[in-house]
Design a protein around this motif. Structure first.
Motif, PDB file in Angstrom:
ATOM      1  N   GLN A 145      10.056  -9.134   1.193  1.00 19.86           N
ATOM      2  CA  GLN A 145      11.462  -9.350   0.866  1.00 19.86           C
ATOM      3  C   GLN A 145      11.897  -8.441  -0.282  1.00 19.86           C
ATOM      4  O   GLN A 145      13.000  -7.896  -0.267  1.00 19.86           O
TER       5      GLN A 145
ATOM      6  N   HIS B  23      10.970  -5.589  -0.764  1.00 19.30           N
ATOM      7  CA  HIS B  23      11.115  -4.244  -0.207  1.00 19.30           C
ATOM      8  C   HIS B  23      12.149  -4.179   0.915  1.00 19.30           C
ATOM      9  O   HIS B  23      12.133  -3.255   1.741  1.00 19.30           O
ATOM     10  N   GLY B  24      13.064  -5.166   0.956  1.00 19.53           N
ATOM     11  CA  GLY B  24      14.203  -5.099   1.862  1.00 19.53           C
ATOM     12  C   GLY B  24      14.044  -5.816   3.193  1.00 19.53           C
ATOM     13  O   GLY B  24      14.921  -5.725   4.053  1.00 19.53           O
ATOM     14  N   TYR B  25      12.956  -6.516   3.390  1.00 25.96           N
ATOM     15  CA  TYR B  25      12.742  -7.244   4.648  1.00 25.96           C
ATOM     16  C   TYR B  25      13.422  -8.602   4.570  1.00 25.96           C
ATOM     17  O   TYR B  25      13.492  -9.216   3.510  1.00 25.96           O
TER      18      TYR B  25
ATOM     19  N   LYS C 259      13.933   0.175  13.050  1.00 22.86           N
ATOM     20  CA  LYS C 259      13.558  -0.919  12.157  1.00 22.86           C
ATOM     21  C   LYS C 259      12.041  -1.004  12.062  1.00 22.86           C
ATOM     22  O   LYS C 259      11.315  -0.471  12.895  1.00 22.86           O
TER      23      LYS C 259
ATOM     24  N   GLU D  62       6.512   2.899   6.716  1.00 24.48           N
ATOM     25  CA  GLU D  62       7.922   2.927   7.127  1.00 24.48           C
ATOM     26  C   GLU D  62       8.362   4.340   7.477  1.00 24.48           C
ATOM     27  O   GLU D  62       9.118   4.548   8.436  1.00 24.48           O
TER      28      GLU D  62
ATOM     29  N   LYS E  28      13.171  -5.064   8.782  1.00 27.16           N
ATOM     30  CA  LYS E  28      13.980  -4.250   7.877  1.00 27.16           C
ATOM     31  C   LYS E  28      14.563  -3.098   8.679  1.00 27.16           C
ATOM     32  O   LYS E  28      13.843  -2.419   9.420  1.00 27.16           O
ATOM     33  N   ASP E  29      15.868  -2.881   8.534  1.00 29.18           N
ATOM     34  CA  ASP E  29      16.481  -1.699   9.125  1.00 29.18           C
ATOM     35  C   ASP E  29      16.075  -0.506   8.287  1.00 29.18           C
ATOM     36  O   ASP E  29      16.154  -0.548   7.053  1.00 29.18           O
TER      37      ASP E  29
END
Length: 171
Positions: A127, A129-131, A110, A100, A155-156
């Motif tokens: 998910q 990890h923010g996805y 993103k 990332e 993910k942004d």
């Protein structure tokens, strides 16, 4: 000790075996690995031989434990594999953080990836990890020579800066 680095040209066989073991674990849970094993093995060997320059490797105490790739060097994580013997030790999280960071440093807003819709372990990991899931589809996969139901996650990525305008800001 965890160490993250670029792949080396002579590591294709090692990396393809790690990818194959991780893939088998994911596919066995869905009951599909045996029929696709030869196609998967060939796909991993061809991928790691042909695109090793796009692969980032994670080691634990000097042993290669996993890898990720951005095949087109864009915002898409095309491959993400942790050897089953090394799961749940923080390696996936460390590797994802590094990937990332690379994506953000190259100016992408993103990060995105896709996986088999039945790969609940991978979906849960991303998910966590923010996805978020953004699509579901069934498409032909030429590497496996069959239709595969997939989910796309994205993910942004946070941009650098303090939220102000002017020199040094990200606006």
């Amino acid at each position: 000790m965890i160490h993250i680095r670029n792949a080396r040209e002579g590591e294709a066989d090692l990396l393809s075996e790690i990818g194959l073991r991780a893939w088998q674990k994911a596919m066995t849970a869905m009951g599909e690995s045996d029929a696709l094993l030869d196609a998967a093995r060939s796909a991993f060997v061809n991928f790691t031989l042909g695109t090793w320059l796009t692969i980032t490797v994670i080691e634990l105490n000097g042993i290669v434990a996993g890898w990720a790739a951005r095949e087109h060097l864009d915002e898409t994580i095309s491959d993400f594999w942790i050897d089953p013997a090394y799961t749940r030790q923080g390696l996936g999280s460390a590797l994802l953080e590094e990937i990332e960071k690379d994506i953000a440093e190259q100016g992408f807003a993103k990060a995105a990836m896709q996986t088999h819709s039945g790969n609940t372990e991978a979906i849960s990991f991303f998910q966590k990890h923010g996805y978020a899931i953004h699509w579901l589809s069934i498409a032909y996969n030429p590497k496996l020579d069959r239709d595969v139901p997939s989910v796309g996650l994205a993910k942004d990525l946070e941009t650098e800066g303090d939220g102000s305008y002017g020199p040094g800001s990200s606006f």
